[in-house]
Write a protein that holds these residues in place. Sequence first.
Motif, PDB file in Angstrom:
ATOM      1  N   ASP A 150      -4.320  25.899  12.272  1.00  0.00           N
ATOM      2  CA  ASP A 150      -3.744  24.557  12.285  1.00  0.00           C
ATOM      3  C   ASP A 150      -4.547  23.600  11.406  1.00  0.00           C
ATOM      4  N   VAL A 151      -3.844  22.791  10.625  1.00  0.00           N
ATOM      5  CA  VAL A 151      -4.475  21.742   9.829  1.00  0.00           C
ATOM      6  C   VAL A 151      -3.642  20.472   9.934  1.00  0.00           C
ATOM      7  N   SER A 152      -4.308  19.338   9.792  1.00  0.00           N
ATOM      8  CA  SER A 152      -3.628  18.045   9.764  1.00  0.00           C
ATOM      9  C   SER A 152      -3.783  17.467   8.364  1.00  0.00           C
ATOM     10  N   LEU A 153      -2.667  17.094   7.756  1.00  0.00           N
ATOM     11  CA  LEU A 153      -2.661  16.596   6.388  1.00  0.00           C
ATOM     12  C   LEU A 153      -2.208  15.140   6.367  1.00  0.00           C
ATOM     13  N   LEU A 154      -2.967  14.291   5.677  1.00  0.00           N
ATOM     14  CA  LEU A 154      -2.576  12.904   5.474  1.00  0.00           C
ATOM     15  C   LEU A 154      -2.225  12.713   4.008  1.00  0.00           C
ATOM     16  N   PHE A 155      -1.013  12.286   3.746  1.00  0.00           N
ATOM     17  CA  PHE A 155      -0.568  12.017   2.378  1.00  0.00           C
ATOM     18  C   PHE A 155      -0.390  10.511   2.219  1.00  0.00           C
ATOM     19  N   ASP A 175       0.793  -1.227   0.000  1.00  0.00           N
ATOM     20  CA  ASP A 175       0.000   0.000   0.000  1.00  0.00           C
ATOM     21  C   ASP A 175       0.824   1.275   0.000  1.00  0.00           C
ATOM     22  N   GLY A 176       2.119   1.179   0.231  1.00  0.00           N
ATOM     23  CA  GLY A 176       2.952   2.373   0.254  1.00  0.00           C
ATOM     24  C   GLY A 176       3.009   3.006   1.637  1.00  0.00           C
ATOM     25  N   LEU A 177       3.164   4.329   1.680  1.00  0.00           N
ATOM     26  CA  LEU A 177       3.313   5.069   2.928  1.00  0.00           C
ATOM     27  C   LEU A 177       2.121   5.986   3.152  1.00  0.00           C
ATOM     28  N   VAL A 178       1.762   6.143   4.418  1.00  0.00           N
ATOM     29  CA  VAL A 178       0.802   7.182   4.808  1.00  0.00           C
ATOM     30  C   VAL A 178       1.515   8.071   5.817  1.00  0.00           C
ATOM     31  N   VAL A 179       1.658   9.338   5.476  1.00  0.00           N
ATOM     32  CA  VAL A 179       2.398  10.286   6.295  1.00  0.00           C
ATOM     33  C   VAL A 179       1.464  11.399   6.748  1.00  0.00           C
ATOM     34  N   GLN A 180       1.534  11.732   8.026  1.00  0.00           N
ATOM     35  CA  GLN A 180       0.748  12.839   8.566  1.00  0.00           C
ATOM     36  C   GLN A 180       1.672  14.011   8.854  1.00  0.00           C
ATOM     37  N   ILE A 181       1.281  15.174   8.366  1.00  0.00           N
ATOM     38  CA  ILE A 181       2.044  16.391   8.629  1.00  0.00           C
ATOM     39  C   ILE A 181       1.093  17.437   9.196  1.00  0.00           C
ATOM     40  N   LYS A 182       1.486  18.017  10.313  1.00  0.00           N
ATOM     41  CA  LYS A 182       0.711  19.095  10.905  1.00  0.00           C
ATOM     42  C   LYS A 182       1.291  20.419  10.440  1.00  0.00           C
ATOM     43  N   SER A 183       0.444  21.223   9.820  1.00  0.00           N
ATOM     44  CA  SER A 183       0.912  22.470   9.240  1.00  0.00           C
ATOM     45  C   SER A 183      -0.105  23.561   9.545  1.00  0.00           C
ATOM     46  N   THR A 184      -0.012  24.645   8.790  1.00  0.00           N
ATOM     47  CA  THR A 184      -0.945  25.754   8.972  1.00  0.00           C
ATOM     48  C   THR A 184      -1.456  26.229   7.623  1.00  0.00           C
ATOM     49  N   VAL A 185      -2.568  26.936   7.660  1.00  0.00           N
ATOM     50  CA  VAL A 185      -3.153  27.560   6.485  1.00  0.00           C
ATOM     51  C   VAL A 185      -3.703  28.903   6.947  1.00  0.00           C
TER      52      VAL A 185
END
Length: 257
Positions: free
Chosen positions: A48-53, A31-41
């Motif tokens: 604050d936003v949480s992004l799942l790639f 399935d590959g990788l799932v990475v979470q990054i906490k950033s801003t917009v």
Amino acid sequence: MSEAAVEELSVLSSIYCGEGECQLIQQSAQDGLVVQIKSTVGGERRLDVSLLFHLHPSYPSRPPDISVSSTRLSRTQCHSIRQKLLHQAAALPPEPMVHQLVEWLQCVEVKEECRGGEEEVKVTEQEEKWTAVLSLDHIRSRNRYIGLLERWSQQLQLTGRVLLGRSILVILQGARANIKEFCRLLKTVKVDVDSSGKKCKERMMKVLIETPASSSSGHGLQGFIVRSYQSSSELTAAFQEINLTELYQQILPSISD
């Protein structure tokens, strides 16, 4: 999973190195990788936003799937941001792109419009100035290494100092997204040579601190200057000279180990 995805994860972990800022959620060959990054917009509002790639095994040939969540934004706003991120990803060349997407998102402003309660998401060019201090492991090929740092600072409109001594420190001031790009270049470009003389990347770089520039620091740094120091008192004086004494006190435990 692709080597590009694994290497990009290493780079992301170095750039987004705050507590909980970058996390590997899932990893498998199928399935590959799932990475979470906490950033801003939101530009200066910094919501604050949480992004799942989700980086598929064929990534970066196939753009990542992206999920967006936030306690500061409505579901409609999160959906709008997700669609714009997916559109941005589809427009990029098939190369590692997560950092570029997060960097782009930080320049996005979220506005609420009165017409029918609709929300609008748009890009803003207003960017707050940030200060960061990086620690480098070593510099063997000084002319090449320093030359690249100077070139990147000019291209990214960053000002700063390189302090050479027991610890090698790089102080940067400018747009946060540009500082992140500077860090990405450090981790992905062969900037130095190893003990055998082969060109190598700066894999040991650490971000010691990253913070909004204080208004009490006057007009900020000017130019990009390289200085050497011989003692801790000279290093302290170097930070005092640019009105960053408080910041120096914060990083002191990290460079005293």
